[in-house]
Design an enzyme around this catalytic site. Structure first.
Site, PDB file in Angstrom:
ATOM      1  CG  ASN A   1      28.364  13.088  39.708  1.00 30.62           C
ATOM      2  OD1 ASN A   1      27.975  13.336  38.559  1.00 30.62           O
ATOM      3  ND2 ASN A   1      27.688  13.464  40.779  1.00 30.62           N
TER       4      ASN A   1
ATOM      5  NE  ARG B   1      23.891  11.672  39.929  1.00 30.21           N
ATOM      6  CZ  ARG B   1      23.579  12.950  39.882  1.00 30.21           C
ATOM      7  NH1 ARG B   1      24.509  13.867  39.777  1.00 30.21           N
ATOM      8  NH2 ARG B   1      22.327  13.321  39.961  1.00 30.21           N
TER       9      ARG B   1
ATOM     10  CG  HIS C   1      17.294  12.824  44.153  1.00 30.78           C
ATOM     11  ND1 HIS C   1      16.318  13.754  44.405  1.00 30.78           N
ATOM     12  CD2 HIS C   1      18.413  13.523  43.895  1.00 30.78           C
ATOM     13  CE1 HIS C   1      16.834  14.972  44.323  1.00 30.78           C
ATOM     14  NE2 HIS C   1      18.111  14.856  43.996  1.00 30.78           N
TER      15      HIS C   1
ATOM     16  NE  ARG D   1      16.833  21.675  40.472  1.00 36.50           N
ATOM     17  CZ  ARG D   1      17.278  20.459  40.731  1.00 36.50           C
ATOM     18  NH1 ARG D   1      16.467  19.431  40.755  1.00 36.50           N
ATOM     19  NH2 ARG D   1      18.555  20.260  40.969  1.00 36.50           N
TER      20      ARG D   1
ATOM     21  CD  GLU E   1      22.790  10.385  45.616  1.00 33.29           C
ATOM     22  OE1 GLU E   1      23.171  11.266  46.412  1.00 33.29           O
ATOM     23  OE2 GLU E   1      22.124  10.624  44.610  1.00 33.29           O
TER      24      GLU E   1
END
Ligand code: AMP
Length: 403
Positions: free
Chosen positions: A7, A91, A180, A241, A385
């Site tokens: 990643n 990823r 996601h 956020r 993941e």
């Protein structure tokens, strides 16, 4: 087959090495502060102590070289030679409309990922640097790209279009993509497996609640809606956020505060959410600690966060025309019993009933936290993941070798 999962961020790179015979993790680690002379490599072999090293690492290629050195190191290594790495899975945050599943990286795929830089300017260029670095350090080793957006490509048009002039979609591909996806796909499949029911029979809402947070409505095993949009800013309130807001606030604030585009972007992405309302932290653990001490701002932040979650769950139950299963996952979803209890308390109209004792247990495995008479199965499913990336990479490379 050993598979390295990467990643890559703009100044960091995380990795995990899998032995796919039993899907065990041989080692994992990260390189931080790439581009600086004080870059830090942390290498964690599964069966040996962690190693940390500070050195000059100016680019991703050097970072991958350093990781390789560690993976074959006589003391902290887990491989005899880098030739034992048969494939690398990456990823990739944005696959746009081009990728609805994982793919082997070819020149065309690279071109396409580059074309999508506009849609994910912070992420896709960094992933490309990771892919190019592997090309240099492990030439000839097949690479696979696994996209965060891919699972949501099944969303119908009425769910993914914004109600703005269509030319913006035609010209710039402005639409909702969702993120996601790897996690939503994994936990919904795990939930069906745990319940011993075909996923095609289930209406599932998956709640991925970590630093970033999103929901997905899953019908017949396919994503039919998700709360993040063209970027990961839309939807739920998150750590830093804002999530959904009236878009008119953007020009209004820019005018009143004399803000530039990058400043308003930074405000909404990095200085909003839990952090802005609590004035304490973006980390749910610290919010919960402050609430326990009676901090009013922390209480308000928590109330807003969970209220919005409940509203989204209600609207997705409507989108699915019913609800069989609700899944909590990611850092907050897996670990915060308080949050789960609070969210579910307001969902009794859907027939959601928690088993408060089961909700308190932390296990690291899939578990049911709803009571026997709950109309909706409520599960906690740890996400993974990296494992999905390793599996997709393994499957694509295997079928490529056979084909
Ligand atoms: P993720 O982005 O999935 O890695 O989630 C990271 C976030 O999970 C952290 O910022 C924390 O807010 C949250 N988290 C981790 N452990 C706990 C916990 N025990 N209780 C509440 N929140 C937690």
């Amino acid at each position: 087959m050993n598979i390295l999962v990467i990643n890559a961020g703009s100044s960091s790179l995380k990795y995990q090495l899998y032995n796919m015979t039993d899907e065990s993790v041989l080692a994992k680690g990260k390189v931080e502060r790439i581009g600086m002379d004080t870059a830090m490599l942390t290498h964690e072999p599964t069966d040996a102590p962690e190693v940390r090293e500070v050195s000059e690492i100016l680019d991703h290629t050097t970072a991958i070289r350093k990781v390789m050195d560690k993976l074959v190191h006589p003391e902290c290594g887990v491989l005899k030679s880098v030739d034992e790495i048969q494939a690398v899975g990456h990823r990739v945050v944005h696959g746009g409309e081009s990728f609805s599943s994982s793919v082997i990286v070819t020149q065309e795929v690279k071109q396409e990922i580059k074309r999508l830089f506009d849609l994910a300017p912070l992420h896709n260029p960094a992933h490309m640097m990771g892919i190019n670095a592997v090309d240099q350090v492990l030439p000839g080793v097949p690479q696979v790209a696994v996209f965060d957006t891919a699972f949501h490509q099944t969303m119908p048009q009425h769910a993914y279009l914004y109600a703005i002039p269509k030319i913006l979609y035609r010209k710039y591909k402005i639409r909702r993509y969702g993120f996601h996806g790897t996690s939503h796909a994994y936990v919904s499949a795990q939930a069906a497996k745990f319940l011993g029911r075909p996923i095609e029979d289930l209406k599932i809402i998956t709640c991925h609640i970590g630093n970033g947070a999103s929901l997905s409505a899953v019908k017949d095993g396919k994503s039919v809606d998700t709360s993040m949009g063209m970027t990961p800013l839309e939807g739920l309130m998150m750590g830093t956020r804002s999530g959904d807001l009236d878009p008119a606030i953007v020009p209004f604030t820019m005018a009143k505060q004399d803000l530039a585009i990058h400043e308003v972007n930074s405000m909404l992405n990095k200085h909003s959410g839990l952090l802005a309302i609590s004035n304490i932290s973006s980390d749910m653990r610290e919010i919960e600690e402050a609430m326990a001490e009676g901090d009013k701002n922390a209480e308000l932040a928590f109330e807003m966060y969970t209220y919005r979650l409940r509203k989204y769950i209600g609207s997705y139950a409507a989108a699915l025309n019913g609800l069989d299963v609700m899944v909590f996952t990611a850092g907050v979803g897996e670990n915060s019993a308080t949050l789960r209890a609070h969210v579910c308390e307001g969902l009794s109209f859907l027939g959601v009933k928690l088993d408060l004792e089961a909700n308190k247990i932390r296990s690291g495995e899939v578990r049911r936290i709803s009571s026997a008479d709950s109309k909706v199965e409520v599960l906690v499913v740890p996400t993974n993941e990296e494992l999905v990336i390793a599996r997709d990479t393994f499957n694509l490379v295997q079928s490529g070798n056979q084909g």
